[in-house]
Write an enzyme that holds these catalytic residues in place. Sequence first.
Site, PDB file in Angstrom:
ATOM      1  N   SER A  17      -0.090   5.470  -1.291  1.00 38.86           N
ATOM      2  CA  SER A  17      -1.447   6.257  -1.354  1.00 38.86           C
ATOM      3  C   SER A  17      -1.089   7.025   0.289  1.00 38.86           C
ATOM      4  O   SER A  17       0.435   5.633   0.773  1.00 38.86           O
ATOM      5  CB  SER A  17      -2.438   6.008  -1.226  1.00 38.86           C
ATOM      6  OG  SER A  17      -3.836   6.539  -0.822  1.00 38.86           O
ATOM      7  N   GLY A  18      -1.114   8.129   0.730  1.00 41.26           N
ATOM      8  CA  GLY A  18      -1.330   7.846   2.444  1.00 41.26           C
ATOM      9  C   GLY A  18      -0.375   8.207   2.848  1.00 41.26           C
ATOM     10  O   GLY A  18       0.193   8.310   2.727  1.00 41.26           O
ATOM     11  N   ILE A  19      -0.308   7.431   3.752  1.00 37.63           N
ATOM     12  CA  ILE A  19       0.584   6.423   5.092  1.00 37.63           C
ATOM     13  C   ILE A  19       1.876   6.012   4.226  1.00 37.63           C
ATOM     14  O   ILE A  19       3.129   6.384   4.493  1.00 37.63           O
ATOM     15  CB  ILE A  19       0.186   5.802   6.427  1.00 37.63           C
ATOM     16  CG1 ILE A  19      -0.155   7.247   6.974  1.00 37.63           C
ATOM     17  CG2 ILE A  19       1.174   5.420   7.052  1.00 37.63           C
ATOM     18  CD1 ILE A  19      -1.276   6.341   7.842  1.00 37.63           C
ATOM     19  N   GLY A  20       1.418   5.338   3.718  1.00 34.47           N
ATOM     20  CA  GLY A  20       2.546   4.144   2.547  1.00 34.47           C
ATOM     21  C   GLY A  20       3.534   5.258   2.279  1.00 34.47           C
ATOM     22  O   GLY A  20       4.355   5.207   1.847  1.00 34.47           O
ATOM     23  N   SER A  37      -4.145   0.550  14.300  1.00 35.56           N
ATOM     24  CA  SER A  37      -4.675   2.085  14.653  1.00 35.56           C
ATOM     25  C   SER A  37      -5.478   1.832  16.010  1.00 35.56           C
ATOM     26  O   SER A  37      -6.068   0.476  17.018  1.00 35.56           O
ATOM     27  CB  SER A  37      -6.722   1.018  14.080  1.00 35.56           C
ATOM     28  OG  SER A  37      -7.230   2.131  13.348  1.00 35.56           O
ATOM     29  N   TYR A  48     -13.109  -3.775  11.362  1.00 34.35           N
ATOM     30  CA  TYR A  48     -12.163  -3.470  11.175  1.00 34.35           C
ATOM     31  C   TYR A  48     -11.419  -2.614  12.705  1.00 34.35           C
ATOM     32  O   TYR A  48     -10.143  -3.276  12.409  1.00 34.35           O
ATOM     33  CB  TYR A  48     -12.236  -1.420  10.950  1.00 34.35           C
ATOM     34  CG  TYR A  48     -10.849  -0.728  10.380  1.00 34.35           C
ATOM     35  CD1 TYR A  48     -10.301  -0.146   9.415  1.00 34.35           C
ATOM     36  CD2 TYR A  48     -10.363  -0.118  11.605  1.00 34.35           C
ATOM     37  CE1 TYR A  48      -9.359   0.087   9.166  1.00 34.35           C
ATOM     38  CE2 TYR A  48      -9.359   0.902  11.169  1.00 34.35           C
ATOM     39  CZ  TYR A  48      -8.901   0.715  10.402  1.00 34.35           C
ATOM     40  OH  TYR A  48      -7.764   1.738  10.339  1.00 34.35           O
ATOM     41  N   GLY A  69       0.859  -1.115  -0.078  1.00 34.71           N
ATOM     42  CA  GLY A  69       0.085   0.133  -0.413  1.00 34.71           C
ATOM     43  C   GLY A  69       1.067   1.742  -0.265  1.00 34.71           C
ATOM     44  O   GLY A  69       0.734   2.109   0.826  1.00 34.71           O
ATOM     45  N   GLY A  70       2.039   1.018  -0.824  1.00 39.31           N
ATOM     46  CA  GLY A  70       3.444   2.320  -1.294  1.00 39.31           C
ATOM     47  C   GLY A  70       2.684   3.020  -2.018  1.00 39.31           C
ATOM     48  O   GLY A  70       3.517   4.610  -1.901  1.00 39.31           O
TER      49      GLY A  70
END
Length: 257
Positions: A15-18, A136, A149, A12-13
């Site tokens: 977008s966002g945190i990745g 999380s 989640y 998941g690199g």
Amino acid sequence: MKLANKTALITGGNSGIGLATARLFVAEGARVAITGRDKARLDAAVEELGPNALGIVADATDVAATEAAVVRAVAQFGKLDIVFANAGISASTPVGGTSLEVFESVLKTNITAVFFTVQAAAPHLNDGASIILNGSVISVLGNPGYAAYAASKAGVRAMARVMASELSPRNIRVNVVSPGGTSTPIWNRAAPTPDAVTALEARISQAIPLGRFGKPEEVAKTVLFLASDDASNIQGAEIFVDGGATASPAGAPIFRG
Ligand code: NDP
């Protein structure tokens, strides 16, 4: 540079945190393979990150694709020193309004895929490697509508401790970074317009002692710490990057007189 000559895989690199973590890792001297399902966003990320980045289209829930992604990353950059199992999804799963399909899709992406990412990477890790799983605050807070989640992220924390035990003989560390509300596209489902994002962040920030959403770069810096030798004796831990939401909720703005 904290990661000179290190090789990293970030699921998941794109977008966002990745993506924020991939930027920081490259700036710190690492070669970074990033994965995701969306090729266009992967290509854009690699274009930005430069020659020390490799984009690999791979659905983390597909075990064969995950194994192939690890092999490809290792062929390009060498054995892995860092794995950030970051890919994750959120979905609404309220009691009384949830299908089996949606519930299981969250568990499949957020727990099962994390396990198989680590299993695929394990034979290709250098001894002394660092694995970071993305947890999380929702594993702790009891947010309504988040049963799947929350369960998935609590599972990540539990799984990290088992993996830390299993991989300690190789001096491989396994830790969890657990962000609080952080401004990334994961919130687009709950807040589809810029105004809705502003309202949502303002509402949730009322329950955060530091009174604001986090930035993906703030999570990335914690991942860098856990990935680096600075965290050489930290094993099986969970670090919250949440402005105090889990540790000191009574200090949140909503309780101030
Ligand atoms: P984004 O939506 O920006 O990023 C999610 C990433 O995961 C994307 O790169 C996406 O790529 C990837 N992804 C999702 N499903 C898959 C899949 N099946 N296979 C491969 N890649 C996948 O959100 P964030 O950056 O916020 O989320 C990153 C992690 O941080 C998640 O695990 C999330 O649960 C966690 N987190 C986020 C918080 C926040 O407030 N933002 C708070 C707490 C935890 P693509 O779509 O191309 O597949």
